[in-house]
Design a protein around this motif. Structure first.
Motif, PDB file in Angstrom:
ATOM      1  N   ALA A   1       0.810  -1.219   0.000  1.00 22.11           N
ATOM      2  CA  ALA A   1       0.000   0.000   0.000  1.00 22.11           C
ATOM      3  C   ALA A   1       0.843   1.269   0.000  1.00 22.11           C
ATOM      4  CB  ALA A   1      -0.936   0.000   1.210  1.00 22.11           C
ATOM      5  N   GLY A   2       2.126   1.155  -0.353  1.00 20.11           N
ATOM      6  CA  GLY A   2       2.990   2.325  -0.385  1.00 20.11           C
ATOM      7  C   GLY A   2       2.820   3.122  -1.662  1.00 20.11           C
ATOM      8  N   ARG A   3       3.431   4.280  -1.697  1.00 20.30           N
ATOM      9  CA  ARG A   3       3.355   5.159  -2.859  1.00 20.30           C
ATOM     10  C   ARG A   3       4.766   5.579  -3.258  1.00 20.30           C
ATOM     11  NH1 ARG A   3      -1.278   4.617  -4.258  1.00 20.30           N
ATOM     12  NH2 ARG A   3      -3.026   4.971  -2.920  1.00 20.30           N
ATOM     13  N   ARG A   4       4.926   5.839  -4.549  1.00 19.48           N
ATOM     14  CA  ARG A   4       6.204   6.328  -5.061  1.00 19.48           C
ATOM     15  C   ARG A   4       5.930   7.396  -6.100  1.00 19.48           C
ATOM     16  NH1 ARG A   4      10.633   3.027  -8.608  1.00 19.48           N
ATOM     17  NH2 ARG A   4      12.127   4.739  -8.754  1.00 19.48           N
ATOM     18  N   LEU A   5       6.533   8.560  -5.923  1.00 19.18           N
ATOM     19  CA  LEU A   5       6.400   9.650  -6.897  1.00 19.18           C
ATOM     20  C   LEU A   5       7.521   9.527  -7.922  1.00 19.18           C
ATOM     21  CD1 LEU A   5       5.134  12.299  -7.907  1.00 19.18           C
ATOM     22  CD2 LEU A   5       6.740  13.495  -6.408  1.00 19.18           C
ATOM     23  N   LEU A   6       7.121   9.445  -9.172  1.00 16.72           N
ATOM     24  CA  LEU A   6       8.075   9.444 -10.280  1.00 16.72           C
ATOM     25  C   LEU A   6       8.003  10.816 -10.941  1.00 16.72           C
ATOM     26  CD1 LEU A   6       7.028   6.040 -11.896  1.00 16.72           C
ATOM     27  CD2 LEU A   6       8.972   6.442 -10.376  1.00 16.72           C
ATOM     28  N   PRO A   7       9.028  11.640 -10.800  1.00 15.68           N
ATOM     29  CA  PRO A   7       8.988  12.943 -11.470  1.00 15.68           C
ATOM     30  C   PRO A   7       8.917  12.740 -12.985  1.00 15.68           C
ATOM     31  CG  PRO A   7      11.044  12.660 -10.225  1.00 15.68           C
ATOM     32  CD  PRO A   7      10.266  11.410 -10.088  1.00 15.68           C
ATOM     33  N   TRP A   8       8.321  13.703 -13.670  1.00 22.66           N
ATOM     34  CA  TRP A   8       8.177  13.582 -15.125  1.00 22.66           C
ATOM     35  C   TRP A   8       9.526  13.355 -15.795  1.00 22.66           C
ATOM     36  CZ3 TRP A   8       3.872  12.037 -16.734  1.00 22.66           C
ATOM     37  CH2 TRP A   8       2.667  12.490 -16.200  1.00 22.66           C
ATOM     38  N   SER A   9      10.601  13.931 -15.245  1.00 23.26           N
ATOM     39  CA  SER A   9      11.930  13.748 -15.853  1.00 23.26           C
ATOM     40  C   SER A   9      12.397  12.295 -15.771  1.00 23.26           C
ATOM     41  CB  SER A   9      12.952  14.657 -15.161  1.00 23.26           C
ATOM     42  OG  SER A   9      13.026  14.338 -13.769  1.00 23.26           O
ATOM     43  N   ALA A  10      11.879  11.521 -14.817  1.00 24.59           N
ATOM     44  CA  ALA A  10      12.262  10.105 -14.672  1.00 24.59           C
ATOM     45  C   ALA A  10      11.432   9.188 -15.559  1.00 24.59           C
ATOM     46  CB  ALA A  10      12.133   9.677 -13.216  1.00 24.59           C
TER      47      ALA A  10
END
Length: 143
Positions: free
Chosen positions: A80-89
């Motif tokens: 149930a975790g979250r990970r933010l992927l920046p648009w540059s990634a």
């Protein structure tokens, strides 16, 4: 500074956890029905029901599987975790179509270089093609 585009979210259909839970109950009932003198069918039914209930619990605890805003894409990670992927990634957003045994399936793929995130229709409660178009629109508005 231009206004940031609104955040978009895609989640599991609300009925899906209920269907999984009902399926777990049916499995246990079938296990009880066919047990007889042998406890193995009941044990297998209960173990399968526990896995199915855990899967349903994930849908309740973390229903949002994918979100996008000006900062990037937020994907589910682990139970149930979250990970933010920046648009540059984010290297690529595409829809993979496969046909096997007469059945076709679409999967949304978000390629972030070292990680690949896959989402099906029941993860998103929307066709993967529509979600890909929306992600491209949010990405273009964020640049």
């Amino acid at each position: 500074m231009p206004p940031s585009p609104p955040a978009r979210q895609w989640r599991v259909p609300p009925v899906l956890p209920a269907v999984k839970s009902a399926g777990a109950l049916v499995l246990v009932a079938l296990g009880l029905l066919f047990t007889g003198d042998d406890p193995v069918p009941l044990v297998l039914a209960v173990l399968t029901a526990v896995v199915l209930l855990g899967w349903a619990a994930r849908d309740v605890v973390a229903p949002v599987r994918l979100a996008a805003d000006a900062d990037g894409v937020t994907v589910i990670r682990g139970f149930a975790g979250r990970r933010l992927l920046p648009w540059s990634a984010v290297e690529a957003i595409r829809v993979e179509r496969r046909t096997r045994r007469g059945l076709s399936a679409e999967t949304l793929e978000i390629d972030a270089g070292e990680s690949l995130h896959l989402f099906g229709r029941y993860d998103l409660d929307a066709p993967p093609e529509e979600v890909a178009e929306a992600l491209h629109a949010v990405r273009a508005a964020a640049s």
